[in-house]
Design a protein around this motif. Structure first.
Motif, PDB file in Angstrom:
ATOM      1  N   PRO A  24      -5.439 -10.179  -1.856  1.00  0.00           N
ATOM      2  CA  PRO A  24      -4.569  -9.720  -1.063  1.00  0.00           C
ATOM      3  C   PRO A  24      -4.802 -10.193   0.415  1.00  0.00           C
ATOM      4  O   PRO A  24      -5.395 -11.203   0.063  1.00  0.00           O
ATOM      5  CB  PRO A  24      -5.687  -8.292  -0.426  1.00  0.00           C
ATOM      6  N   LYS A  25      -3.889  -9.463   1.245  1.00  0.00           N
ATOM      7  CA  LYS A  25      -3.296 -10.954   2.408  1.00  0.00           C
ATOM      8  C   LYS A  25      -3.646 -10.610   3.754  1.00  0.00           C
ATOM      9  O   LYS A  25      -4.268  -8.977   3.860  1.00  0.00           O
ATOM     10  CB  LYS A  25      -2.221 -11.141   2.479  1.00  0.00           C
ATOM     11  N   SER A  26      -3.750 -11.171   4.619  1.00  0.00           N
ATOM     12  CA  SER A  26      -4.458 -10.927   6.101  1.00  0.00           C
ATOM     13  C   SER A  26      -5.381 -10.191   6.467  1.00  0.00           C
ATOM     14  O   SER A  26      -5.713  -9.325   6.887  1.00  0.00           O
ATOM     15  CB  SER A  26      -3.033  -9.807   6.606  1.00  0.00           C
ATOM     16  N   TRP A  44      -7.342  -5.438   5.673  1.00  0.00           N
ATOM     17  CA  TRP A  44      -6.358  -6.505   4.852  1.00  0.00           C
ATOM     18  C   TRP A  44      -5.332  -5.560   4.226  1.00  0.00           C
ATOM     19  O   TRP A  44      -5.099  -4.485   3.872  1.00  0.00           O
ATOM     20  CB  TRP A  44      -6.742  -7.230   3.157  1.00  0.00           C
ATOM     21  N   ARG A  45      -4.143  -6.416   4.432  1.00  0.00           N
ATOM     22  CA  ARG A  45      -2.647  -5.423   3.625  1.00  0.00           C
ATOM     23  C   ARG A  45      -3.554  -5.485   2.081  1.00  0.00           C
ATOM     24  O   ARG A  45      -4.098  -6.147   0.921  1.00  0.00           O
ATOM     25  CB  ARG A  45      -2.035  -6.674   3.662  1.00  0.00           C
ATOM     26  N   SER A  47      -2.776  -5.041  -1.623  1.00  0.00           N
ATOM     27  CA  SER A  47      -1.990  -6.308  -2.257  1.00  0.00           C
ATOM     28  C   SER A  47      -1.366  -5.246  -3.531  1.00  0.00           C
ATOM     29  O   SER A  47      -1.518  -4.196  -4.028  1.00  0.00           O
ATOM     30  CB  SER A  47      -3.354  -6.516  -3.424  1.00  0.00           C
ATOM     31  N   TYR A  80      -8.402   3.711   2.916  1.00  0.00           N
ATOM     32  CA  TYR A  80      -6.542   2.976   3.737  1.00  0.00           C
ATOM     33  C   TYR A  80      -7.246   3.128   4.998  1.00  0.00           C
ATOM     34  O   TYR A  80      -7.996   4.145   5.402  1.00  0.00           O
ATOM     35  CB  TYR A  80      -5.691   3.627   3.181  1.00  0.00           C
ATOM     36  N   ARG A  93       2.389   1.348   8.816  1.00  0.00           N
ATOM     37  CA  ARG A  93       1.575   0.671   8.207  1.00  0.00           C
ATOM     38  C   ARG A  93      -0.024   0.753   7.890  1.00  0.00           C
ATOM     39  O   ARG A  93      -0.269   0.387   6.942  1.00  0.00           O
ATOM     40  CB  ARG A  93       1.668  -0.556   8.438  1.00  0.00           C
ATOM     41  N   ASP A  96      -0.492   1.172   4.160  1.00  0.00           N
ATOM     42  CA  ASP A  96      -0.581   0.434   3.245  1.00  0.00           C
ATOM     43  C   ASP A  96      -1.255  -1.074   3.773  1.00  0.00           C
ATOM     44  O   ASP A  96      -2.068  -2.048   3.320  1.00  0.00           O
ATOM     45  CB  ASP A  96       1.081  -0.717   3.019  1.00  0.00           C
ATOM     46  N   THR A  97      -2.461  -0.743   4.458  1.00  0.00           N
ATOM     47  CA  THR A  97      -3.437  -1.813   5.125  1.00  0.00           C
ATOM     48  C   THR A  97      -5.020  -0.789   4.584  1.00  0.00           C
ATOM     49  O   THR A  97      -5.012   0.277   4.744  1.00  0.00           O
ATOM     50  CB  THR A  97      -3.752  -1.639   5.705  1.00  0.00           C
TER      51      THR A  97
END
Lengths: 400, 217
Positions: A24-26, A44-45, A47, A80, A93, A96-97
């Protein structure tokens, strides 16, 4: 034919794509907003690899060098940010996090420093596969001084308080305020007059809640007004309580009311008594007083539970005129069926102002009416907008 | 004297009232500690106030016995009941009262087999009172009471199996009555109560309403 061939050519690639874990990112850590410093939030965003077979594994340490300990392992399609509306609101958003909230003291209970910095590492895992996120993040838990999730409540409280205070000041300058008629309160004089003529006592019954309850405060205010008039009429007042603090306040209130009416000699402390502290012994004791002493008027004021009907029916059987006032909506039907007059909901709070006719107290009633008008308008527009799929009003007024 | 009896209580009511109102919006540990402190004080005051309550109860019944007031014999049971319960409470099953409370003592027996059944007996009277109150209310004398009568019959039938046997629509209508008009009225009352509670709190905090202190000024 071309499609089939292309499909056959792609077949060997499918297991490879399914097996590829994308980290995952961020990945970030920060103090959880709107809490008392109990937790650190990790986000985190999502994956592309998120699925029920894939896990996220979180490691934690109290120094960047470690030692690291695994503190949480969760399914990658769970946890989430949109599950914590009270902290992160309605942003799109958020779904999605990913969000994990960690209480550092649960894992590092020996740490005395409440504001210590903690370090976190995240990894994505499936079975034996384990791919860590390169970035190590840190965060500390701090106590917040304002819960922004309650901002809507705060604004409403300040606005309504302002309106109440405005009308109180306004009423002092313009004392001739129109006040709608409340039959139950107009009947108070009738009930007291009846008791005086019959030479029988007036019984004031408190609800079951203590002095911390606003309905008990309202009933004590009413008691003061009633006691003052009874002293003037030279009738007898009996007050029954089930809470010792309410008893002390009631004794003081009745004593002062008699003093104010110029009849301190008529005050008898034995007429303001605590009869029982439990619900049904209280019912038995008050029922006994009703049947033995046959009061000409019964007042039931405050917050009642299952005892309401037993008390009111016993009173009705003795032929007393009965006035009840409660903000307990579950007991209202019982009082309405058995009492001559019932103060419903906010009428209990309005009673003291109505009986005294003091302009400053009456001002607050105007503010209450204005508040109700505002709620009706908001409900009307909220319903209309929701009918067209616009639901922001319900989000604005959501309580956390 | 007026300073102690009026100004000081009003200042305390204002200060604590404002602090407690804002405490609701502050999640900081200091805020929670303040709430805990206030709650502890409340419990301590309530603990001492019990003695005032006991004094009031005993004084009332002692006066009734002394004056041989109507039904004075019942007042003896107040002293008997209280005396026996206090004695067994202090006895604590053979260990003195300053030790932890023992289980299954005579004190527990008195609570379980005297107080609880006596309370349940009083509670059971409610069923009979409900019937007599319903009889008085449901007499169809006016349009409102007729509507009430019809709604009550539908809801009562809708809540028991025989209602569905008579017609499958009865439980549906009963649910609609409870879920729509009944709930709407309930929420209307609650909204009014909430506004009234806030307005009353503001009046008390700002010292506009001070009847609870005794007297008007």
């Amino acid at each position: 034919m071309i499609t089939v061939v292309a499909g056959l050519m792609l077949l060997p690639l499918i297991p490879l794509q399914a097996g590829e874990l994308i980290p995952p990112k961020s990945f970030k850590a920060y103090d959880t907003p709107n809490d008392g410093g109990e937790s650190i939030s990790l986000v985190w965003r999502a994956s592309p690899s998120d699925s029920p077979e894939v896990d996220y594994v979180l490691h934690m340490a109290n120094s960047p060098e470690g030692p690291w300990q695994e503190v949480m392992r969760v399914r990658s399609n769970t946890y989430y940010k949109n599950s914590a509306l009270e902290r992160f609101g309605f942003r799109k958003r958020n779904k999605d996090t990913h969000l994990l909230q960690i209480d550092p003291r649960r894992h590092f209970s020996s740490d005395k420093n409440r504001k210590a910095l903690y370090y976190f590492k995240l990894a994505i895992a499936r079975g034996e596969e384990f791919i860590p996120v390169e970035k190590v993040v840190s965060g500390r838990a701090r106590g917040n001084w304002f819960n922004t999730a309650k901002l809507n409540n705060f604004i409403i409280m300040i606005a309504f308080s302002g309106v109440v205070l405005f009308f109180i000041i306004h009423a002092r300058r313009n004392p001739k305020l129109f006040l709608r008629k409340i039959s139950g309160l107009d009947a108070v004089d009738e009930a007291l007059g009846r008791a005086t003529e019959m030479g029988r006592p007036v019984l004031f019954v408190h609800g079951l809640t203590g002095m911390g309850s606003i309905s008990t405060m309202a009933s004590v205010n009413i008691l003061s007004r009633i006691a003052n008039r009874i002293a003037e009429y030279d009738a007898e007042l009996k007050v029954v309580n089930n809470d010792p603090i309410v008893l002390s306040v009631s004794q003081e209130v009745v004593k002062e009311a008699y003093l104010e009416a110029g009849r301190p000699d008529a005050y008898n402390q034995d007429n303001v008594v605590m009869v029982a502290s439990e619900q049904f012994p209280y019912v038995a004791a008050v029922g006994g007083i009703m049947t033995r002493e046959r009061p000409a008027a019964n007042f039931f004021m405050g917050y009642f539970y299952a005892e309401s009907l037993i008390l009111a029916e016993t009173g009705a059987s003795t032929g007393a005129i009965q006035i009840a006032g409660t903000d307990s909506y579950t007991q209202l039907p019982f009082f309405i069926t058995t009492c001559d007059y019932t103060l419903m909901g906010e009428e209990l709070y309005a009673a003291s102002a109505y009986l005294s006719r003091e302009p400053m107290l009456l001002g607050s009633l105007r503010a209450q009416d204005l508040g109700k008008a505002a709620i009706i308008v908001i409900l009307f527009f909220g319903t209309a907008l929701s009918s067209f799929g616009i639901g922001f009003i319900s989000q604005v007024f959501r309580a956390f | 004297m007026s300073f102690l009896r009026r100004t000081v209580p009003l200042a305390i009511a204002f200060t604590v009232g404002v602090l407690m109102a804002f405490q609701y919006f502050v999640p900081h540990p200091h805020s929670k500690a303040f709430l805990e402190l206030m709650t502890r004080w409340d419990r301590i005051i309530a603990g001492f106030a019990v003695f005032i309550g006991i004094y009031s109860l005993f004084h009332l019944h002692w006066t009734r016995i002394r004056r041989k007031a109507a039904g004075w014999g019942y007042s003896i049971f107040v002293f008997l009941g209280a005396g026996i319960t206090i004695a067994f409470g202090l006895y604590n099953g053979g260990e003195a009262f300053w030790h932890d409370k023992k289980e299954d003592t005579m004190f527990d027996w008195l609570f379980l087999y005297v107080q609880v059944p006596a309370g349940a007996t009083i509670f059971s009277i409610l069923a009979f009172f409900m019937a007599s109150a319903a009889y008085r209310t449901f007499r169809a004398r006016t349009v409102e009471s007729t509507v009430l009568l019809i709604a009550a019959i539908i809801v009562m039938l809708g809540r028991v199996p025989v209602g569905a046997l008579i017609s499958p629509y009865i439980p549906v209508v009963a649910d609609w009555i409870m879920g729509v008009p009944n709930l709407a009225a309930k929420r209307g009352i609650l909204l009014g109560v909430s506004l009234g509670a806030i307005a009353t709190s503001i009046k008390i905090i700002f010292g506009v309403e001070r009847q609870y202190l005794g007297g008007g000024d």
